[in-house]
Design a protein around this motif. Structure first.
Motif, PDB file in Angstrom:
ATOM      1  N   SER A 108       0.996  -1.004  -0.018  1.00 52.28           N
ATOM      2  CA  SER A 108      -0.031   0.061   0.265  1.00 52.28           C
ATOM      3  C   SER A 108       0.276   1.393   0.038  1.00 52.28           C
ATOM      4  O   SER A 108       2.077   1.422   0.781  1.00 52.28           O
ATOM      5  CB  SER A 108      -1.125  -0.145   1.488  1.00 52.28           C
ATOM      6  N   THR A 109       0.559   1.923  -0.543  1.00 50.16           N
ATOM      7  CA  THR A 109       0.819   3.433  -0.957  1.00 50.16           C
ATOM      8  C   THR A 109       0.241   4.624   0.331  1.00 50.16           C
ATOM      9  O   THR A 109       0.613   5.739   0.099  1.00 50.16           O
ATOM     10  CB  THR A 109       1.752   3.858  -1.936  1.00 50.16           C
ATOM     11  N   GLU A 110      -0.669   4.625   0.686  1.00 49.10           N
ATOM     12  CA  GLU A 110      -1.904   5.516   1.598  1.00 49.10           C
ATOM     13  C   GLU A 110      -0.580   6.257   2.244  1.00 49.10           C
ATOM     14  O   GLU A 110      -1.080   7.143   2.383  1.00 49.10           O
ATOM     15  CB  GLU A 110      -2.499   4.658   1.918  1.00 49.10           C
ATOM     16  N   ASP A 111      -0.274   5.863   3.287  1.00 41.84           N
ATOM     17  CA  ASP A 111       0.606   5.990   4.139  1.00 41.84           C
ATOM     18  C   ASP A 111       1.634   6.867   3.946  1.00 41.84           C
ATOM     19  O   ASP A 111       2.799   7.919   4.542  1.00 41.84           O
ATOM     20  CB  ASP A 111       1.580   5.534   5.452  1.00 41.84           C
ATOM     21  N   LEU A 112       1.868   6.973   2.436  1.00 45.85           N
ATOM     22  CA  LEU A 112       3.340   7.636   1.963  1.00 45.85           C
ATOM     23  C   LEU A 112       2.949   9.052   2.086  1.00 45.85           C
ATOM     24  O   LEU A 112       1.730   9.496   1.239  1.00 45.85           O
ATOM     25  CB  LEU A 112       4.094   7.444   1.197  1.00 45.85           C
ATOM     26  N   ASP A 113       3.920  10.263   2.410  1.00 45.33           N
ATOM     27  CA  ASP A 113       3.517  11.929   1.907  1.00 45.33           C
ATOM     28  C   ASP A 113       4.386  12.131   0.433  1.00 45.33           C
ATOM     29  O   ASP A 113       5.818  11.851   0.709  1.00 45.33           O
ATOM     30  CB  ASP A 113       4.605  12.276   3.032  1.00 45.33           C
ATOM     31  N   TYR A 114       3.521  11.908   0.126  1.00 46.10           N
ATOM     32  CA  TYR A 114       4.478  12.278  -1.497  1.00 46.10           C
ATOM     33  C   TYR A 114       4.552  13.324  -1.958  1.00 46.10           C
ATOM     34  O   TYR A 114       5.944  12.891  -2.620  1.00 46.10           O
ATOM     35  CB  TYR A 114       2.905  11.750  -2.725  1.00 46.10           C
ATOM     36  N   PRO A 115       3.372  14.558  -1.946  1.00 50.75           N
ATOM     37  CA  PRO A 115       4.111  15.964  -1.902  1.00 50.75           C
ATOM     38  C   PRO A 115       5.742  16.139  -1.057  1.00 50.75           C
ATOM     39  O   PRO A 115       7.009  17.070  -1.611  1.00 50.75           O
ATOM     40  CB  PRO A 115       3.215  17.234  -1.180  1.00 50.75           C
TER      41      PRO A 115
END
Ligand SMILES: C[S@@+](CC[C@H](N)C(=O)[O-])C[C@H]1O[C@@H](n2cnc3c(N)ncnc32)[C@H](O)[C@@H]1O
Length: 315
Positions: A3-10
Motif C-alpha cells: 500500500s502507498t497510502e501512508d506515504l507523504d508524496y508531496p
C-alpha cells in the motif's frame, strides 16, 4: 506492490527534486578543496581560516560549511576564546590561587603561552589584541623618559611589534629587535611588521632558556605581569647580565596604587592575570624591588595617566 497510502508524496517529490542540491553542495566543497584542506591541516579550522586558505568569500564559505554540517559531511565544534573560558572558573581561581588553563583546556597550567598558543588562530588574535593598545598609548609610555641615548634596543616578548614600531618612529636613530618565541616572531614578520621597516629586526628565542644578546636598552612591556616573582627575578637577572654598562631596562606595565586601592582597570587586569597566567599586576614599589634584586640602580617611575605606565632602571 504494498500500500502507498501512508506515504507523504508531496514531501518525497520535493526531496527528490532537490536531490541535485545535495550532490552539488558536496561536489562544490570537493571542487573548492574544503575536505583536502581540513585533511592536510589535521585539526579543526574556523570558517574564516578555510575561506582564507581557499581564496573564497567568508560569507559564501560559511554558508557552504553550514550546509556540509547539515548533510553530515562535516562536524562543527563551537570554540570560545581562552580568556572567556578561563574567566568561567574565576571562583576556582580565587579558591586555588592559580590559573585555570588545566580546568578550561585540560593542558598544563605551568606554561600559559604554550597553552594559549595551542591554536595559530588564537595566537594571531592575541597578538593583534596586544598590538591594538599601542596605537592609543604607545607614545605615552615611550616618551615618559628620553630614550634617545639608547640606540640598540631589544623588545623582549615584543609580540606583534606595535610598540617597537612606535619606538622607532619616536626615536629614528635607534634600532629595535623584537625578541619572542619562534612562532610569534614568524607571524610578526609575515603579518604585522612591514619588511620596509629597516629599523626593526627580529630574534627568535625563549627568554628563560636561551641567551639574551647584549644591548643598551631592554623593553619589557607587559612581560613581568605574566610571571611570579621568582620568574621575574630570573629574567631580570639575565637582562642585567646582558645589558651594556650605562644601559637600562624599561618596564611598561599598568601600575597599581601603592595601597592596591586602584585603579580599577589595573585591579581587573590583575584578576585576568590570576585566571590566565602565573603573574599579577604590581605597584611601582614592587617593580622597583624586583629591579633592585636583579642589580639595577637609579630607578625612575612615570605614571602616564593612561592605561600603561613606565619604570626605568639603569645599570
Ligand atoms: C602579554 S604579551 C606582551 C606583548 C608585547 N610586549 C606588548 O606589550 O604588546 C607577552 C609576550 O611575551 C612573549 N613570551 C612569553 N614567553 C616567552 C618566552 N619564554 N620567551 C620569549 N617571549 C615570550 C609572548 O609570546 C608575548 O608576545
Amino acid at each position: 506492490m504494498g500500500s502507498t497510502e501512508d506515504l507523504d508524496y508531496p514531501q518525497i517529490i520535493m526531496q527528490y527534486s532537490n536531490g541535485f542540491l545535495i550532490s552539488k553542495v558536496m561536489f562544490t566543497a570537493c571542487e573548492l578543496g574544503v575536505f583536502d584542506l581540513l585533511l592536510e591541516s589535521g585539526k579543526p579550522l574556523s570558517s574564516d581560516a578555510i575561506a582564507a586558505g581557499l581564496g573564497a568569500s567568508t560569507l559564501g564559505m560559511r554558508r557552504l560549511l553550514d550546509a556540509c554540517v547539515g548533510l553530515k559531511l562535516l562536524a562543527v565544534e563551537m570554540t570560545q576564546e581562552g580568556v572567556y573560558l578561563c574567566w568561567q572558573y574565576l571562583a576556582d581561581a580565587v579558591r586555588e590561587g592559580r590559573n585555570q588553563y588545566e580546568r578550561a583546556f585540560g593542558v598544563s597550567s605551568k606554561d600559559p603561552f604554550g597553552a594559549m598558543y595551542r591554536s595559530d588562530e588564537e595566537m594571531l588574535k592575541f597578538m593583534a589584541g596586544q598590538n591594538s593598545v599601542w596605537s592609543i598609548c604607545g607614545r605615552d609610555v615611550l616618551a615618559a623618559f628620553d630614550l634617545s641615548p639608547f640606540r640598540q634596543i631589544y623588545d623582549l616578548g615584543g609580540g606583534g611589534g606595535a610598540l617597537a614600531q612606535e619606538c622607532v618612529s619616536l626615536y629614528p636613530n635607534s634600532t629595535v629587535t623584537i625578541y619572542d618565541l619562534p612562532k610569534v616572531v614568524q607571524v610578526a614578520k609575515e603579518q604585522f611588521v612591514s619588511p620596509e621597516e629597516r629599523q626593526i629586526t627580529f630574534h627568535e628565542g625563549d627568554f628563560f632558556n636561551d641567551s639574551i644578546p647584549e644591548a643598551e636598552l631592554y623593553i619589557l612591556s607587559k612581560i613581568l605581569h605574566d610571571w611570579d616573582d621568582d620568574k621575574c627575578k630570573q629574567l631580570l637577572a639575565k637582562v642585567y647580565k646582558a645589558c651594556k654598562p650605562g644601559g637600562g631596562v624599561l618596564l611598561v606595565e599598568s601600575l597599581l596604587n601603592e595601597d592596591k586601592s586602584g585603579p580599577v582597570e589595573t585591579q581587573l587586569y590583575s584578576m585576568n592575570m590570576l585566571v590566565q597566567t602565573e603573574g599579577k599586576e604590581r605597584t611601582a614599589a614592587e617593580y622597583s624591588k624586583l629591579l633592585e634584586a636583579a642589580g639595577f640602580g637609579v630607578i625612575q617611575v612615570k605614571r602616564t595617566g593612561k592605561l600603561y605606565d613606565a619604570v626605568l632602571g639603569r645599570k
